[in-house]
Design a protein around this motif. Structure first.
Motif, PDB file in Angstrom:
ATOM      1  N   UNK A   1     -16.218  -4.955 -36.754  1.00 21.94           N
ATOM      2  CA  UNK A   1     -14.920  -5.605 -36.765  1.00 21.94           C
ATOM      3  C   UNK A   1     -14.643  -6.102 -38.171  1.00 21.94           C
ATOM      4  N   UNK A   2     -13.469  -5.842 -38.716  1.00 25.95           N
ATOM      5  CA  UNK A   2     -13.093  -6.207 -40.085  1.00 25.95           C
ATOM      6  C   UNK A   2     -12.101  -7.355 -40.015  1.00 25.95           C
ATOM      7  N   UNK A   3     -12.528  -8.533 -40.467  1.00 33.71           N
ATOM      8  CA  UNK A   3     -11.676  -9.709 -40.434  1.00 33.71           C
ATOM      9  C   UNK A   3     -11.321 -10.134 -41.842  1.00 33.71           C
ATOM     10  N   UNK A   4     -10.164 -10.741 -41.981  1.00 30.79           N
ATOM     11  CA  UNK A   4      -9.776 -11.339 -43.243  1.00 30.79           C
ATOM     12  C   UNK A   4     -10.431 -12.710 -43.351  1.00 30.79           C
ATOM     13  N   UNK A   5     -10.560 -13.240 -44.590  1.00 29.07           N
ATOM     14  CA  UNK A   5     -11.153 -14.558 -44.747  1.00 29.07           C
ATOM     15  C   UNK A   5     -10.281 -15.653 -44.136  1.00 29.07           C
ATOM     16  N   UNK A   6     -10.706 -16.878 -44.305  1.00 29.98           N
ATOM     17  CA  UNK A   6     -10.097 -18.103 -43.793  1.00 29.98           C
ATOM     18  C   UNK A   6      -9.843 -18.077 -42.283  1.00 29.98           C
ATOM     19  N   UNK A   7     -10.751 -17.385 -41.540  1.00 37.40           N
ATOM     20  CA  UNK A   7     -10.675 -17.411 -40.089  1.00 37.40           C
ATOM     21  C   UNK A   7     -11.111 -18.790 -39.585  1.00 37.40           C
ATOM     22  N   UNK A   8     -12.280 -19.254 -39.989  1.00 38.91           N
ATOM     23  CA  UNK A   8     -12.776 -20.586 -39.683  1.00 38.91           C
ATOM     24  C   UNK A   8     -13.497 -21.098 -40.925  1.00 38.91           C
ATOM     25  N   UNK A   9     -13.799 -22.397 -40.944  1.00 39.72           N
ATOM     26  CA  UNK A   9     -14.443 -22.973 -42.116  1.00 39.72           C
ATOM     27  C   UNK A   9     -15.918 -22.623 -42.191  1.00 39.72           C
ATOM     28  N   UNK A  10     -16.599 -22.495 -41.033  1.00 36.19           N
ATOM     29  CA  UNK A  10     -18.016 -22.211 -41.042  1.00 36.19           C
ATOM     30  C   UNK A  10     -18.364 -21.186 -39.967  1.00 36.19           C
ATOM     31  N   UNK A  11     -19.153 -20.201 -40.349  1.00 34.27           N
ATOM     32  CA  UNK A  11     -19.610 -19.155 -39.447  1.00 34.27           C
ATOM     33  C   UNK A  11     -21.127 -19.198 -39.398  1.00 34.27           C
ATOM     34  N   UNK A  12     -21.687 -18.641 -38.353  1.00 36.79           N
ATOM     35  CA  UNK A  12     -23.139 -18.558 -38.247  1.00 36.79           C
ATOM     36  C   UNK A  12     -23.530 -17.143 -37.866  1.00 36.79           C
ATOM     37  N   UNK A  13     -24.719 -16.720 -38.282  1.00 36.75           N
ATOM     38  CA  UNK A  13     -25.192 -15.374 -38.007  1.00 36.75           C
ATOM     39  C   UNK A  13     -26.710 -15.353 -38.043  1.00 36.75           C
ATOM     40  N   UNK A  14     -27.258 -14.347 -37.420  1.00 42.02           N
ATOM     41  CA  UNK A  14     -28.689 -14.081 -37.606  1.00 42.02           C
ATOM     42  C   UNK A  14     -28.942 -13.578 -39.023  1.00 42.02           C
ATOM     43  N   UNK A  15     -28.091 -12.618 -39.452  1.00 48.73           N
ATOM     44  CA  UNK A  15     -28.261 -11.963 -40.741  1.00 48.73           C
ATOM     45  C   UNK A  15     -26.938 -11.987 -41.492  1.00 48.73           C
ATOM     46  N   UNK A 455     -32.345  -4.303 -43.823  1.00 44.88           N
ATOM     47  CA  UNK A 455     -31.636  -4.684 -42.604  1.00 44.88           C
ATOM     48  C   UNK A 455     -32.553  -4.692 -41.395  1.00 44.88           C
ATOM     49  N   UNK A 456     -33.432  -3.705 -41.299  1.00 43.50           N
ATOM     50  CA  UNK A 456     -34.384  -3.665 -40.195  1.00 43.50           C
ATOM     51  C   UNK A 456     -35.354  -4.839 -40.285  1.00 43.50           C
ATOM     52  N   UNK A 457     -35.856  -5.126 -41.494  1.00 42.32           N
ATOM     53  CA  UNK A 457     -36.786  -6.238 -41.669  1.00 42.32           C
ATOM     54  C   UNK A 457     -36.143  -7.558 -41.268  1.00 42.32           C
ATOM     55  N   UNK A 458     -34.883  -7.751 -41.670  1.00 41.19           N
ATOM     56  CA  UNK A 458     -34.189  -8.993 -41.330  1.00 41.19           C
ATOM     57  C   UNK A 458     -34.050  -9.151 -39.823  1.00 41.19           C
ATOM     58  N   UNK A 459     -33.661  -8.076 -39.133  1.00 38.66           N
ATOM     59  CA  UNK A 459     -33.502  -8.147 -37.676  1.00 38.66           C
ATOM     60  C   UNK A 459     -34.844  -8.401 -36.995  1.00 38.66           C
ATOM     61  N   UNK A 460     -35.912  -7.788 -37.480  1.00 36.42           N
ATOM     62  CA  UNK A 460     -37.231  -8.015 -36.900  1.00 36.42           C
ATOM     63  C   UNK A 460     -37.693  -9.453 -37.113  1.00 36.42           C
ATOM     64  N   UNK A 461     -37.379 -10.014 -38.278  1.00 32.51           N
ATOM     65  CA  UNK A 461     -37.733 -11.412 -38.540  1.00 32.51           C
ATOM     66  C   UNK A 461     -37.011 -12.347 -37.575  1.00 32.51           C
ATOM     67  N   UNK A 462     -35.752 -12.033 -37.276  1.00 37.25           N
ATOM     68  CA  UNK A 462     -35.007 -12.831 -36.300  1.00 37.25           C
ATOM     69  C   UNK A 462     -35.669 -12.723 -34.932  1.00 37.25           C
ATOM     70  N   UNK A 463     -36.026 -11.508 -34.537  1.00 30.01           N
ATOM     71  CA  UNK A 463     -36.676 -11.305 -33.232  1.00 30.01           C
ATOM     72  C   UNK A 463     -37.988 -12.075 -33.125  1.00 30.01           C
ATOM     73  N   UNK A 464     -38.751 -12.067 -34.201  1.00 30.39           N
ATOM     74  CA  UNK A 464     -40.096 -12.642 -34.172  1.00 30.39           C
ATOM     75  C   UNK A 464     -40.137 -14.094 -34.642  1.00 30.39           C
TER      76      UNK A 464
END
Length: 611
Positions: A1-15, A455-464
């Motif tokens: 999904x492609x969003x423009x900036x200034x959607x919200x002030x703070x976002x969170x993600x695994x990666x 990208x794979x390493x980051x996702x595995x770190x989140x899993x583990x």
């Protein structure tokens, strides 16, 4: 999904992936495909970096069928499906394409993943940290907090903002004993701290009877600096270097061309200094394009509607023609000081071998997570300086498939991990690598493989629930080898294509037994191997003729059919291991039937199959 900036002030993600270049796009795709909630933030409105927005739609390296794996191989196959006329158009690469098609492939892939959010038009302003751990990034319009942050910027801006130790410029022989490193500083190393970038432009042949719009002169126009640019090549071969479909040309010419290396330290001094460099570099390319038009005739002009008309955050090229790439092709970046550093010795062939040694850790475990096979290619804009003559690079090219390719080498996982900082990986040209070795690790397919692994390493770190330095490399290697969408090779093997039924077995075999890795890069296989297709071309023609052996891995064929092009002679080349094996057994004067297609620009016949 492609969003423009200034959607919200703070976002969170695994990666969080910062930068959507070649490595960043691959990293975001792989992290999301593994299931991680991923946010990709880019400065530019296109995905793919060197392969697309920088205009280098003639990538180098990993061209052999055995090395067309992972997201790189999937990208080549998608290009073939979408681009009419195939990919073998120029002579600098077996794959040249319209950069708009490359961007659309990446865009489609990203938009297909509901757990991947892409935001464009933003650059990192501040790195959020808790102790020695990176926890997120502040951008102009919002902040992202993430378990893992990946620096995929073109110049390593995140590691600089985070004050993570990194390198810029040369290392000398006392550092690692690299055979090609200079003894100490000299006028050349001071003038060129890093390799010169190139601002690519796409030109068009409008036809013999047409006159293209005149290319205006930039504020500083010095056509004399380009005199002799295509000496020893000729105009036609010069243009065909990066020939694209539909009579377009990618202009990325190193000899008195559009490489630009004036005061390169400005790239990291300040935003103002960087903008000044970008203005000069884009003007330099505009001047070169005008020189080409003035010298070769008005039929040659700027291609139309290639790149977006404008973009946020890059004032240097606004209001110019859409023939100019969105940003320079950067060959070198700030380089991380990581757990492991790739040195020149790590990319050179074993003694009497065709492959580099596999790197291992203290426990004897192979640490590779990506592979490359390009020569060690360095670009500076004045190679005539006396000090340059004392810096010959150690050779790592070899002949295979009737042509030159490069010694295969691997990228160790530790080169992506900062020596002290947690919560952070790098996945572009900013890995922990020496200035000398960067000439081979910087190529597009290698960086894409690095990105996929990160990208794979980051996702595995989140899993583990662990940090990258604590992730067992064998877990990462297995995940890459068995990735459902785009499994990636780790061990370079010339004679084993990724769709071979024994491919996974031999990848695992040498990961577990590095001492058994063959110096010639060929694993044991039956003498008769079924043909396996690659991304070189889906369209084949039958050719017959007389074979000529000139030297090892140097062959031609004098065609007898098709009759309309006989009795012309063509160089025989291949990307297929079984074809390479058969060509080595042919004798001068014997009749030969092959299937493939002709490349007029390179004067070769690319063979897909042989009788």
């Amino acid at each position: 999904m492609h969003l423009k900036p200034n959607v919200v002030d703070e976002l969170s993600a695994d990666v969080l992936v910062v930068g959507a270049g070649t490595g960043g796009t691959a990293a975001a795709l792989q992290a999301a495909r593994r299931g991680a909630k991923t946010i990709l933030v880019s400065e530019f409105p296109w995905l793919g970096g060197m392969l697309t927005s920088a205009g280098v739609s003639a990538p180098d390296g990993n061209e052999l069928a055995a090395f067309q794996t992972g997201i790189w191989g999937a990208f080549l196959r998608s290009l073939h499906q979408r681009q009419k006329g195939g990919l073998d158009n120029g002579w600098v690469s077996f794959f040249t394409y319209d950069p708009r098609i490359g961007n659309q492939i990446f865009t489609d892939w990203v938009q297909h993943l509901p757990n991947l959010q892409w935001i464009s038009g933003q650059v990192p302003l501040e790195v959020l940290q808790q102790g020695n751990r990176v926890t997120g990034i502040r951008f102009a319009d919002f902040t992202v907090r993430a378990h893992l942050t990946l620096d995929a910027t073109e110049l390593g801006d995140v590691i600089a903002l985070a004050e993570v130790p990194h390198r810029w410029s040369w290392e000398f022989q006392r550092e690692w004993g690299e055979p090609s490193a200079p003894i100490g500083p000299n006028t050349f190393t001071q003038r060129y701290p890093v390799q010169a970038p190139t601002w690519v432009v796409i030109m068009q042949d409008y036809g013999a009877d047409a006159v293209a719009p005149e290319i205006p002169a930039p504020p500083l126009d010095n056509p004399a600096q380009f005199a002799g640019a295509w000496d020893n090549y000729g105009p036609e071969r010069f243009l065909n270097y990066g020939r694209l479909p539909f009579n377009r040309f990618m202009i990325n010419w190193p000899l008195r061309g559009n490489d630009y290396g004036n005061r390169l330290d400005r790239l990291i001094e300040s935003e103002t200094a960087r903008d000044e460099f970008l203005q000069e570099a884009s003007g330099h390319t505009q001047s070169f394009a005008r020189f080409i038009q003035m010298q070769l005739g008005g039929r040659y002009g700027l291609a139309e509607h290639i790149f977006p008309e404008s973009l946020t955050g890059n004032r240097a090229i606004q209001n110019q023609s859409t023939a100019y790439a969105l940003h320079p092709y950067y060959r070198e970046s700030r380089r991380l000081q990581g757990l492991v550093t790739v040195r020149e010795q790590d990319i050179l062939p074993m003694v009497a071998g065709r492959v580099a040694s596999l790197q291992t850790d203290s426990a004897g475990q192979v640490t590779a997570i990506a592979l490359g096979n390009y020569a060690n290619d360095h670009h500076y804009t004045d190679t005539g300086e006396p000090d340059m003559a004392s810096l010959p690079l150690q050779p790592k090219s070899l002949r295979w498939g009737g042509r030159y390719t490069g010694t295969p080498f691997t990228i160790p996982y530790g080169s992506l991990i900062p020596a002290q900082t947690d919560g952070l990986l790098v996945c572009e040209k900013n890995i922990s690598v020496s200035h000398i070795a960067n000439g081979a690790t910087r190529l597009q397919p290698v960086v894409m493989g690095i990105g996929q692994a990160a990208g794979m390493a980051a996702a595995l770190c989140v899993e583990r629930g662990c940090q990258p330095r604590d992730l067992p490399v064998r877990i990462l290697q297995e995940a890459l080898l068995t990735e459902p969408t785009a499994p990636a090779a780790i061990i370079p093997l010339f004679n084993l294509t990724p769709d071979h039924p024994e491919w996974l077995h031999w990848q695992r075999y040498y990961l577990d037994r590095p001492d058994a890795y063959p110096a010639d890069g060929d694993c044991p296989l039956p003498s008769v191997v079924t043909h396996h297709s690659s991304a070189s071309s889906p369209r084949q023609t039958t050719f017959t003729g007389i074979f000529h052996w000139h030297a090892p891995q140097d062959y031609t064929i004098t065609l007898t059919t098709p009759t309309e092009i006989s009795p012309q002679s063509w160089t025989l080349v291949t990307l297929q291991p079984e074809v390479d094996r058969k060509l080595q057994t042919c004798l001068t004067g014997q009749p030969l039937t092959v299937w493939g297609h002709l490349n007029q620009a390179g004067n070769w016949l690319l063979v897909e199959a042989i009788s």
